[in-house]
Design a protein around this motif. Structure first.
Motif, PDB file in Angstrom:
ATOM      1  N   THR A 167       1.213  -1.054  -0.197  1.00  0.00           N
ATOM      2  CA  THR A 167      -0.256   0.562  -0.236  1.00  0.00           C
ATOM      3  C   THR A 167       0.749   1.445   0.116  1.00  0.00           C
ATOM      4  OG1 THR A 167      -1.269   1.229   1.296  1.00  0.00           O
ATOM      5  CG2 THR A 167      -0.248   0.090   2.436  1.00  0.00           C
ATOM      6  N   LYS A 168       0.573   2.518  -0.781  1.00  0.00           N
ATOM      7  CA  LYS A 168       1.274   3.799  -1.055  1.00  0.00           C
ATOM      8  C   LYS A 168       0.963   4.287   0.449  1.00  0.00           C
ATOM      9  CE  LYS A 168       1.977   7.155  -4.214  1.00  0.00           C
ATOM     10  NZ  LYS A 168       3.228   7.068  -5.086  1.00  0.00           N
ATOM     11  N   GLY A 169      -0.172   3.464   1.283  1.00  0.00           N
ATOM     12  CA  GLY A 169       0.279   4.312   2.276  1.00  0.00           C
ATOM     13  C   GLY A 169       1.255   4.282   3.990  1.00  0.00           C
ATOM     14  N   LEU A 170       1.287   2.825   3.181  1.00  0.00           N
ATOM     15  CA  LEU A 170       3.155   3.764   4.140  1.00  0.00           C
ATOM     16  C   LEU A 170       4.391   3.410   3.616  1.00  0.00           C
ATOM     17  CD1 LEU A 170       2.411  -0.783   5.673  1.00  0.00           C
ATOM     18  CD2 LEU A 170       2.164   1.961   6.508  1.00  0.00           C
ATOM     19  N   LEU A 171       5.686   4.164   4.333  1.00  0.00           N
ATOM     20  CA  LEU A 171       6.938   4.570   3.725  1.00  0.00           C
ATOM     21  C   LEU A 171       7.415   3.670   4.449  1.00  0.00           C
ATOM     22  CD1 LEU A 171       6.422   8.555   3.559  1.00  0.00           C
ATOM     23  CD2 LEU A 171       5.888   6.898   1.522  1.00  0.00           C
ATOM     24  N   THR A 172       8.494   3.677   3.476  1.00  0.00           N
ATOM     25  CA  THR A 172      10.029   2.964   3.824  1.00  0.00           C
ATOM     26  C   THR A 172      11.064   3.334   4.415  1.00  0.00           C
ATOM     27  OG1 THR A 172       8.550   0.352   3.391  1.00  0.00           O
ATOM     28  CG2 THR A 172      10.630   0.114   4.036  1.00  0.00           C
ATOM     29  N   CYS A 173      11.768   2.839   5.803  1.00  0.00           N
ATOM     30  CA  CYS A 173      12.982   4.072   5.742  1.00  0.00           C
ATOM     31  C   CYS A 173      13.933   2.542   5.674  1.00  0.00           C
ATOM     32  CB  CYS A 173      13.042   4.962   7.246  1.00  0.00           C
ATOM     33  SG  CYS A 173      14.505   5.312   7.344  1.00  0.00           S
ATOM     34  N   HIS A 174      15.159   2.905   4.987  1.00  0.00           N
ATOM     35  CA  HIS A 174      16.076   1.622   5.464  1.00  0.00           C
ATOM     36  C   HIS A 174      16.888   2.694   6.502  1.00  0.00           C
ATOM     37  CE1 HIS A 174      15.310  -1.757   1.778  1.00  0.00           C
ATOM     38  NE2 HIS A 174      14.209  -1.229   3.104  1.00  0.00           N
ATOM     39  N   LEU A 175      17.718   1.779   7.553  1.00  0.00           N
ATOM     40  CA  LEU A 175      19.424   3.386   8.376  1.00  0.00           C
ATOM     41  C   LEU A 175      20.392   1.635   7.752  1.00  0.00           C
ATOM     42  CD1 LEU A 175      20.724   5.170  10.404  1.00  0.00           C
ATOM     43  CD2 LEU A 175      19.936   2.627  11.815  1.00  0.00           C
ATOM     44  N   GLY A 176      21.463   1.993   7.370  1.00  0.00           N
ATOM     45  CA  GLY A 176      22.340   1.649   6.739  1.00  0.00           C
ATOM     46  C   GLY A 176      22.879   1.083   8.142  1.00  0.00           C
ATOM     47  N   LEU A 177      23.527  -0.069   8.887  1.00  0.00           N
ATOM     48  CA  LEU A 177      24.080  -0.908   9.666  1.00  0.00           C
ATOM     49  C   LEU A 177      25.347  -1.447   9.468  1.00  0.00           C
ATOM     50  CD1 LEU A 177      21.287  -1.689  11.399  1.00  0.00           C
ATOM     51  CD2 LEU A 177      21.648   0.176  12.223  1.00  0.00           C
ATOM     52  N   SER A 178      25.657  -2.414   8.855  1.00  0.00           N
ATOM     53  CA  SER A 178      26.484  -2.971   8.350  1.00  0.00           C
ATOM     54  C   SER A 178      26.758  -3.272   6.559  1.00  0.00           C
ATOM     55  CB  SER A 178      26.375  -4.363   8.786  1.00  0.00           C
ATOM     56  OG  SER A 178      27.874  -4.902   7.846  1.00  0.00           O
ATOM     57  N   VAL A 179      27.419  -2.805   5.878  1.00  0.00           N
ATOM     58  CA  VAL A 179      27.438  -2.090   4.722  1.00  0.00           C
ATOM     59  C   VAL A 179      28.936  -3.189   4.269  1.00  0.00           C
ATOM     60  CG1 VAL A 179      26.453  -1.309   2.318  1.00  0.00           C
ATOM     61  CG2 VAL A 179      25.642  -0.770   4.274  1.00  0.00           C
ATOM     62  N   PRO A 180      28.779  -3.617   3.042  1.00  0.00           N
ATOM     63  CA  PRO A 180      30.008  -4.260   2.620  1.00  0.00           C
ATOM     64  C   PRO A 180      30.826  -4.415   1.881  1.00  0.00           C
ATOM     65  CG  PRO A 180      28.563  -6.341   3.033  1.00  0.00           C
ATOM     66  CD  PRO A 180      27.567  -4.823   2.776  1.00  0.00           C
ATOM     67  N   ARG A 181      31.804  -3.051   1.843  1.00  0.00           N
ATOM     68  CA  ARG A 181      32.307  -2.079   0.681  1.00  0.00           C
ATOM     69  C   ARG A 181      33.240  -2.838  -0.325  1.00  0.00           C
ATOM     70  NH1 ARG A 181      34.838   2.687   4.729  1.00  0.00           N
ATOM     71  NH2 ARG A 181      33.195   2.789   5.959  1.00  0.00           N
ATOM     72  N   ASP A 182      33.734  -4.179  -0.039  1.00  0.00           N
ATOM     73  CA  ASP A 182      33.949  -5.120  -1.269  1.00  0.00           C
ATOM     74  C   ASP A 182      32.923  -5.444  -2.600  1.00  0.00           C
ATOM     75  OD1 ASP A 182      35.626  -6.201  -3.163  1.00  0.00           O
ATOM     76  OD2 ASP A 182      36.349  -7.884  -1.461  1.00  0.00           O
ATOM     77  N   GLY A 183      32.561  -5.333  -3.250  1.00  0.00           N
ATOM     78  CA  GLY A 183      31.348  -4.958  -4.224  1.00  0.00           C
ATOM     79  C   GLY A 183      30.076  -3.882  -4.287  1.00  0.00           C
ATOM     80  N   ASP A 184      29.030  -4.585  -4.616  1.00  0.00           N
ATOM     81  CA  ASP A 184      28.164  -3.252  -4.582  1.00  0.00           C
ATOM     82  C   ASP A 184      27.412  -3.666  -4.313  1.00  0.00           C
ATOM     83  OD1 ASP A 184      26.583  -1.402  -5.451  1.00  0.00           O
ATOM     84  OD2 ASP A 184      26.538  -2.193  -7.660  1.00  0.00           O
TER      85      ASP A 184
END
Length: 271
Positions: A167-184
């Motif tokens: 539903t468009k009645g919700l918005l989603t937020c991501h908070l980056g916690l552990s993001v590998p840097r080797d690759g994509d």
């Protein structure tokens, strides 16, 4: 306030094995789309109508990716990201496969490669899990119009195919916690490619077609938060009514039961 994760216009391993403990069979009744709750199936068929009403009533942008600076509560996430990260990593080994908790995700969730540690789900708190994450509990409790919150964990080499939210009645937020840097590690939201950064937030409308890749040798972890979209009438009435139906549906209640069953199995294993 720091700005959100940089967005770039760009058109263009092995999973951590977690014991199933018998959770998946409990949700097997949902394996067939025809067995999903009638109201959910009808709602998805009418989603276009609902979303047009909600979009016309929105008090914020209807763009696929929104400016986090317009949502003051996202700063609270960024200010506490390291403590939230530590709690997420401590709970990683207790996180079940998302498909075993939410059978509706089986079509898109690679087995044991997309795992989730639920804190809130459609307004229901998971107290046992929140007790393990006191800082995260305190932070998400201050987020207005909170719908759901969980740690979303992607194993190396994971691809989540294109899908849309309910539903468009919700918005989603991501908070980056552990993001590998080797690759994509990246996500496409409609025609935009976005990438996570540790300690930064990304806010988007998941009713736009989106897909995710973790093309790295490491595990990507984010805190995923869903909130109700700020709306005027009549969109607010439509969104609230639909979310109320979803919250009470067997779809959500079965997922809650699966989380409880998983936690009970984990406790028994640790005795």
């Amino acid at each position: 306030m720091r700005e959100g994760v940089a967005i770039r216009r760009d058109e263009t391993a092995e999973a951590v094995r977690v014991p199933d403990f018998g959770v998946a069979p409990a949700g097997a009744v949902f394996a067939d789309a025809i067995k999903r709750p009638l109201l959910i199936r009808v709602g998805k068929q009418l989603r276009g109508v609902f979303d047009r009403i909600i979009g016309a009533s929105s008090l914020v942008s209807n763009a696929p990716v929104l400016d986090v600076r317009e949502f003051g509560w996202t700063e609270l996430l960024r200010d506490n990201w390291e403590a939230i990260r530590d709690e997420a990593l401590a709970c990683e080994g207790r996180s079940p496969a998302l498909a075993s908790i939410s059978p509706d995700h089986r079509a898109i969730a690679p087995v044991n490669k997309w795992r989730s540690f639920f804190l809130w789900g459609y307004g229901y708190s998971i107290e046992e899990n929140l007790d393990r994450c006191p800082v995260t509990r305190s932070v998400v409790a201050q987020i207005p119009e909170l719908n759901s919150a969980f740690f979303s964990i992607l194993a190396p080499g994971t691809h989540i195919p294109a899908h849309r939210g309910v539903t468009k009645g919700l918005l989603t937020c991501h908070l980056g916690l552990s993001v590998p840097r080797d690759g994509d590690a990246r996500m496409r939201v409609r025609n935009r490619i976005v990438r996570w950064a540790e300690g930064e937030t990304l806010l988007f409308d998941d009713t736009y077609d989106h897909e995710v890749w973790n093309d790295t040798p490491g595990t990507r972890v984010v805190l995923l938060v869903q909130v109700r979209r700020p709306l005027r009438q009549p969109g607010k009435w439509v969104a609230d009514a639909f979310l109320g139906i979803v919250r009470r549906s067997a779809f959500v209640q079965e997922a809650r039961a699966n989380v409880m069953r998983w936690n009970a199995a984990m406790r028994a294993r640790e005795m």
